[in-house]
Design an enzyme around this catalytic site. Structure first.
Site, short mmCIF file in Angstrom:
data_model
loop_
_atom_site.label_atom_id
_atom_site.label_comp_id
_atom_site.label_asym_id
_atom_site.label_seq_id
_atom_site.Cartn_x
_atom_site.Cartn_y
_atom_site.Cartn_z
N TRP A 1 0.82 -1.22 0.00
CA TRP A 1 0.00 0.00 0.00
C TRP A 1 0.85 1.27 0.00
CZ3 TRP A 1 -0.45 -4.04 3.44
CH2 TRP A 1 0.22 -3.91 4.64
N GLU B 1 -5.67 0.45 5.69
CA GLU B 1 -5.78 0.97 7.07
C GLU B 1 -6.76 0.15 7.89
OE1 GLU B 1 -3.98 3.04 8.62
OE2 GLU B 1 -2.82 3.80 6.94
N GLN C 1 -6.64 -4.47 12.38
CA GLN C 1 -7.06 -5.79 12.86
C GLN C 1 -5.91 -6.74 13.08
OE1 GLN C 1 -10.76 -4.62 12.08
NE2 GLN C 1 -10.73 -6.81 12.05
N TYR D 1 -13.50 -8.61 14.32
CA TYR D 1 -14.23 -7.34 14.15
C TYR D 1 -14.97 -7.32 12.81
CZ TYR D 1 -11.77 -5.57 18.19
OH TYR D 1 -11.28 -5.40 19.45
N TYR E 1 -8.98 8.44 13.04
CA TYR E 1 -7.71 7.82 12.66
C TYR E 1 -7.67 7.52 11.15
CZ TYR E 1 -4.30 4.27 11.70
OH TYR E 1 -3.28 3.57 11.10
N ASP F 1 -2.09 6.61 16.28
CA ASP F 1 -2.40 5.21 16.60
C ASP F 1 -1.55 4.81 17.81
OD1 ASP F 1 0.15 4.93 15.64
OD2 ASP F 1 -0.30 3.30 14.24
N CYS G 1 18.94 4.93 18.64
CA CYS G 1 17.84 5.84 18.29
C CYS G 1 18.33 7.27 18.01
CB CYS G 1 16.82 5.85 19.43
SG CYS G 1 15.48 7.00 19.13
S1 SF4 Z 1 15.26 6.76 22.88
FE1 SF4 Z 1 14.14 4.86 23.10
S2 SF4 Z 1 12.24 5.45 24.04
FE2 SF4 Z 1 13.15 7.31 23.24
S3 SF4 Z 1 12.27 7.52 21.21
FE3 SF4 Z 1 14.18 6.43 20.99
S4 SF4 Z 1 13.61 4.29 21.04
FE4 SF4 Z 1 11.90 5.45 21.86
#
Ligand code: SF4
Length: 353
Positions: free
Chosen positions: A21, A34, A39, A79, A117, A135, A198
Site C-alpha cells: 500500500w 488501514e 485488525q 471485528y 484515525y 495510533d 535511536c
Molecule cells: S530513545 Fe528509546 S524510548 Fe526514546 S524515542 Fe528512541 S527508542 Fe523510543
C-alpha cells in the site's frame, strides 16, 4: 523540538519497509489497508490486503459484493462489523459520491466506520491534507520523547493528538504520519525499544531519565465479560446444520452451529437438555455421548468459552421448520465462520483448507 519532522522523515526514508500500500496513493486502497491493519499485524495484513484488492479492485466492485463473500475473505481477522461497514460505506460512495472514493477529511469522516484515525490517514496520504494520525505506535513514541503522561485518559489522548498536530510536516503530512507510525513499529517498540541506536536518544524525555517502561501510561483494563457458547454440531449423514449469527453482537453475519448461550458455566447434560427444550427437539431423534470439545477465546472486551457438542441425528423430519440451514459437509468451506469455529472444523477434519 526543532527539526523533529525533518529527522523522522529522513529516518523513514532510510528504514521504511517495502509494503504494497506504500506504492499507491489511491484513497480506496489506502482505506482498505488501514482498516485491515487495525485488525492484524503487517505480515498477515499483506496477504489479506492482496486477496481483498484482487477480489474487490475498486469501490464499485466492493459496493456490488455479496455480504457473505466479504465476510469469507475477512474470516480470521475479527471485528466483522468493520467489514460490513466497509460494504455500507462503499454503497454510499457509489450512490452519493458518483463512485469516487474521497480523499477529503470532511467527506471521509461522514462514511460509516471511518473515524478520525482512518480519515486522517487517508486524507494525509492520498489528499495531502494536514491531519495528524494517532495510533498506538504514535502514542508510544510521542509519550516517551515528550514525557507525556500522568493525565486523565481523555486529556492524555488530546495532548498526544495536539503534539502530533504541532509537529506535523504540513507540506508532506502523509509521509510524516507514515514515518512516525513506522518509527514506533521498528525503533521505539513497545517492549524492547532500540534506544541505543535511536536518533532521539539525546533528547528523549523517558530515555534520559531511565523511565522508558513508564511511558505511555498503562490503560486501566476493564474486567472481561465471560460468555458461554454451547454449540450443537448435529450430524445428519453427509449433512450438518448451521445458522447465521444475528447482527449487533460479535461475529455478526457469520455462520455458526445451533447455539445455546448460558450466563454461567453449566454441566454438559444441563446444556443439552436446555437446548433440546428451547428448540423443541424430540430427544429421541438425537444422540450424543461424547464430552464436548472446548476452546476459550479472549476478545477485547469479552472472553468466550466455547463447547462443541457432537450429536447424531436419527430422524431429520423432526428438525424441519427451524431457522437452521441443512448443508452438505463438503460445502462448509463456502460459508464464513468465526475463527474458533474454523479451528474446531479443522480439528474434526470437516474443513481441510
Ligand atoms: S530513545 Fe528509546 S524510548 Fe526514546 S524515542 Fe528512541 S527508542 Fe523510543
Amino acid at each position: 523540538m526543532q527539526d523533529f519532522a525533518k529527522n523522522i522523515i529522513l529516518w523513514y526514508t532510510k528504514n521504511k519497509r517495502d509494503l504494497p500500500w506504500r506504492k499507491t496513493q489511491n484513497p480506496y486502497k489506502i482505506w482498505v489497508s488501514e482498516v485491515i491493519l487495525q485488525q492484524t499485524r503487517i505480515n498477515q495484513g499483506i496477504s489479506y490486503y492482496s486477496v481483498f484488492i484482487t477480489e474487490f479492485p475498486d469501490i464499485n466492485t466492493l459496493a456490488r459484493a455479496k455480504k457473505d463473500k466479504i465476510l469469507r475473505i475477512w474470516q480470521g481477522l475479527g471485528y466483522y462489523n468493520r467489514a460490513l461497514n466497509m460494504l455500507f460505506a462503499a454503497k454510499t460512495v457509489v450512490n452519493e459520491l458518483n463512485g469516487s472514493f474521497p480523499s477529503d477529511y470532511n467527506q471521509l469522516i461522514r462514511l460509516k466506520g471511518i473515524g478520525d484515525y482512518t480519515a486522517s490517514a487517508i486524507a494525509s496520504i492520498s489528499g495531502n491534507q494536514p491531519y495528524a494520525v494517532v495510533d498506538g505506535n504514535v502514542t508510544r513514541v510521542l509519550s516517551r520523547i515528550f514525557g507525556i503522561t500522568n493525565l486523565k485518559r481523555t486529556t492524555f489522548e488530546k495532548e498526544i493528538k495536539a503534539t502530533a498536530t504541532k509537529l506535523l510536516d504540513k507540506k508532506q503530512p502523509g509521509i510524516f504520519n507514515q514515518a512516525l507510525m513506522e518509527f514506533g513499529a521498528l525503533q521505539c517498540k513497545s517492549s524492547v525499544p532500540l534506544c541505543k541506536s535511536c536518533i532521539f536518544n539525546e533528547v528523549c524525555y523517558a530515555y534520559i531519565r531511565g523511565q522508558v517502561k513508564d511511558y505511555p501510561p498503562v490503560k486501566k483494563v476493564q474486567p472481561k465479560k465471560e460468555r458461554y457458547f454451547h454449540y450443537f454440531v448435529i450430524h445428519d449423514g453427509n449433512y450438518v446444520y448451521i445458522q447465521n449469527r444475528k447482527e449487533k453482537d460479535i461475529w455478526a453475519g457469520l455462520y455458526e452451529f445451533p447455539l445455546l448461550e448460558t450466563n454461567r458455566s453449566v454441566s454438559d447434560k444441563l446444556a443439552l437438555n436446555t437446548f433440546i427444550t428451547e428448540n423443541t427437539v424430540d430427544p429421541a431423534v438425537i444422540s450424543g455421548s461424547q464430552r464436548p470439545v472446548t476452546f476459550r477465546s479472549i476478545l477485547s472486551h469479552q472472553a468466550i468459552n466455547l463447547y462443541f457438542h457432537k450429536l447424531e441425528l436419527i430422524n431429520k423430519e423432526n428438525l424441519k421448520g427451524r431457522k437452521w440451514i441443512r448443508i452438505k459437509k463438503k460445502n462448509l468451506n463456502e460459508y464464513a465462520f468465526p475463527s474458533q469455529v474454523i479451528k474446531y472444523l479443522k480439528d474434526q477434519e470437516l474443513l481441510t483448507e
